[in-house]
Design a protein around this motif. Structure first.
Motif, mmCIF file in Angstrom:
data_model
loop_
_atom_site.group_PDB
_atom_site.id
_atom_site.type_symbol
_atom_site.label_atom_id
_atom_site.label_comp_id
_atom_site.label_asym_id
_atom_site.label_seq_id
_atom_site.Cartn_x
_atom_site.Cartn_y
_atom_site.Cartn_z
ATOM 1 N N SER A 144 0.823 -1.221 0.000
ATOM 2 C CA SER A 144 0.000 0.000 0.000
ATOM 3 C C SER A 144 0.852 1.264 0.000
ATOM 4 O O SER A 144 0.701 2.137 0.843
ATOM 5 N N SER A 147 -1.864 5.576 -3.061
ATOM 6 C CA SER A 147 -3.291 5.595 -2.755
ATOM 7 C C SER A 147 -3.951 6.741 -3.507
ATOM 8 O O SER A 147 -3.268 7.633 -3.997
ATOM 9 N N VAL A 149 -5.512 10.231 -3.751
ATOM 10 C CA VAL A 149 -5.308 11.435 -2.951
ATOM 11 C C VAL A 149 -6.314 12.484 -3.420
ATOM 12 O O VAL A 149 -6.561 12.590 -4.615
ATOM 13 N N PRO A 160 2.060 9.176 -0.505
ATOM 14 C CA PRO A 160 1.748 10.153 0.538
ATOM 15 C C PRO A 160 2.620 11.407 0.430
ATOM 16 O O PRO A 160 3.813 11.306 0.176
ATOM 17 N N PHE A 161 2.019 12.562 0.629
ATOM 18 C CA PHE A 161 2.676 13.875 0.614
ATOM 19 C C PHE A 161 3.337 14.186 -0.734
ATOM 20 O O PHE A 161 4.162 15.087 -0.831
ATOM 21 N N PRO A 166 7.583 5.917 1.015
ATOM 22 C CA PRO A 166 8.465 5.161 1.898
ATOM 23 C C PRO A 166 8.257 3.651 1.826
ATOM 24 O O PRO A 166 9.199 2.889 2.008
ATOM 25 N N ASP A 167 7.011 3.212 1.521
ATOM 26 C CA ASP A 167 6.730 1.779 1.511
ATOM 27 C C ASP A 167 6.996 1.106 0.167
ATOM 28 O O ASP A 167 6.895 -0.112 0.059
ATOM 29 N N ARG B 39 2.037 16.707 9.822
ATOM 30 C CA ARG B 39 2.603 15.553 9.126
ATOM 31 C C ARG B 39 3.110 14.482 10.102
ATOM 32 O O ARG B 39 2.850 13.299 9.932
ATOM 33 N N LEU B 42 0.375 12.404 11.397
ATOM 34 C CA LEU B 42 -0.132 11.412 10.447
ATOM 35 C C LEU B 42 0.788 10.193 10.402
ATOM 36 O O LEU B 42 0.338 9.051 10.365
ATOM 37 N N GLU B 43 2.081 10.468 10.428
ATOM 38 C CA GLU B 43 3.042 9.359 10.384
ATOM 39 C C GLU B 43 2.920 8.491 11.637
ATOM 40 O O GLU B 43 2.973 7.268 11.573
ATOM 41 N N LEU B 53 0.686 4.320 5.610
ATOM 42 C CA LEU B 53 0.723 5.786 5.569
ATOM 43 C C LEU B 53 -0.097 6.323 4.399
ATOM 44 O O LEU B 53 -0.774 7.334 4.515
ATOM 45 N N TYR B 57 -2.988 9.171 4.566
ATOM 46 C CA TYR B 57 -2.912 10.373 3.743
ATOM 47 C C TYR B 57 -4.134 10.474 2.838
ATOM 48 O O TYR B 57 -4.686 11.553 2.634
#
Lengths: 258, 152
Positions: A144, A147, A149, A160-161, A166-167, B39, B42-43, B53, B57
């Motif tokens: 995951s 996603s 957004v 994310p962001f 990161p994953d 942020r 959220l993390e 995450l 988000y």
């Protein structure tokens, strides 16, 4: 087992099986974009719409997404009526309006006699049709990393962001499953870049060819319990190695036989 | 995030079941506490609730009530519903924007005020409607807008 009728032919199917699978098993072609055997059906692209009815419905009928419809005894299914042709054509027309540059959609629309969208095309639109195949496969793989957004017309598929996810392990599942090829990546020498994140690719010990990303290999070793050396060589070299081993066995067997 | 912020965050996590199902309630609690979703929070949420995450988000950007940017102590919401629109919501917004020196969706530098637009607050009979935090003001007159905002 249940009996259903597809285009006038009685077909046996397992109860609970999805209609689309039964239809396709019968060799009937139904277009889909978001369907993939590795994924749970989601009914996002709407193209697999079929017409269903039952004798007791007294002429009443309804349209359902066959990928999400479990078969049941006595179902009467039509897959290619003129109404369905119009429904699929309209769906493609709308998809094409939002992604006018997609060659995949253009080709599908051609088959329905649609040379260009009849709506105002969104010329800046990318080829994403929001089928979520990428986010779903990423979830199936247990990561995951990406996603949806935002919401509505602002919605995009992103990490994310908006930064390097990161994953993400650089497995390319999202890019390969994407029906409209929106997700791009580059492999240069031994560096893979996807979602702006860089990955080291493992070079085959024997031929030096780049194989999979180190992060993906480590993940598979951990999750699938594969031997550590498994990813040291590429598939081609593994095949050669196996062939040689088999050849040696055959020689040995001949020797024994003699 | 400061140490006190971390303590506040821990308290939120302790008040909710630490499972993926608590995601929205936890986000709401964080938003109530910090007025936006930092942020780091959220993390931390992703880690504590065991939710990827990307999903945290995704939920944070999906719902209009959540903000990822710091917001002011007073959140001024201008209703842009049909009735309010007809009754001059635009003029109220203009007054606000020039009075506070920010545009809709923005926050003043001193983190005192944020202007937001809402589609409808369901009080159409009172149009035009404006909210300052949780307080509703109906039949708003454009010369009173700044007075209402600066009140208490």
């Amino acid at each position: 087992m249940v009996n259903i009728t597809i285009n006038g032919k009685v077909v046996r199917a397992t109860e609970g099986e999805m209609l689309l699978d039964v239809i396709r098993r019968e060799g009937i072609n139904i277009p889909t974009l978001c369907q993939h055997d590795a994924l749970e059906p989601a009914g996002n692209c709407r193209l697999c719409m079929v017409e269903i009815t039952r004798t007791e419905w007294d002429g009443w009928k309804k349209y359902v997404t066959s990928c999400l419809y479990p078969v049941e005894e006595g179902l009467i299914v039509s897959t290619h009526t003129s109404e369905l042709h119009e429904i699929r054509k309209t769906i493609l027309d709308l998809l094409l309006a939002n992604s006018p540059h997609s060659d995949v959609l253009q080709k599908m629309a051609e088959e329905y006699g649609l040379h260009k969208t009849s709506y105002e095309p969104n010329l800046e639109g990318d080829n994403c049709i929001m089928c979520y195949a990428c986010t779903r496969i990423c979830e199936v793989l247990g990561k995951s990393a990406i996603s949806p957004v935002m919401r509505g017309h602002e919605k995009v598929i992103a990490p994310p962001f908006g930064e390097e996810p990161p994953d993400c392990i650089g497995c390319l599942a999202c890019a390969h499953i994407c029906p409209t090829n929106v997700i791009t990546w580059t492999d240069e020498n031994l560096t893979r870049t996807i979602w702006k994140k860089k990955f080291e690719l493992i070079a085959c010990e024997k031929c030096g060819k780049a194989t999979i990303s180190r992060d993906f290999a480590e993940y598979l070793i951990e999750k699938r319990g594969l031997p550590k050396e498994y990813f040291n060589t590429c598939d081609d070299c593994k095949r050669v190695e196996l062939a040689q081993k088999m050849g040696a066995l055959v020689d040995k067997a001949k020797e024994v036989a003699l | 995030m400061t140490q006190t912020d971390m303590t506040k965050l821990d308290k939120i996590f302790n008040n909710n079941p630490q499972s993926p199902g608590s995601l929205i309630t936890v986000l709401q609690d964080i938003q109530r506490e910090f007025r936006y979703l930092p942020r780091e929070a959220l993390e931390k949420t992703a880690e504590i609730l065991n939710v990827p995450l990307s999903k945290v988000y995704s939920a944070s950007t999906f719902y209009a009530v959540f903000s990822l940017k710091p917001r002011g102590e007073k959140i001024v919401r201008v209703c842009k519903g049909t009735a309010c629109h007809i009754k001059g919501a635009d003029i109220i917004l203009e007054q606000l924007e020039s009075g506070l020196g920010i545009k809709a969706g923005e926050t003043t530098k001193d983190l005192k005020y944020t202007i937001e637009l809402v589609n409808c607050v369901g009080a159409c009979a009172l149009a035009p409607v404006m909210l300052v935090n949780e307080k509703y003001y109906g039949n708003v007159r454009c010369d009173r807008v700044m007075k209402l905002v600066e009140k208490d």
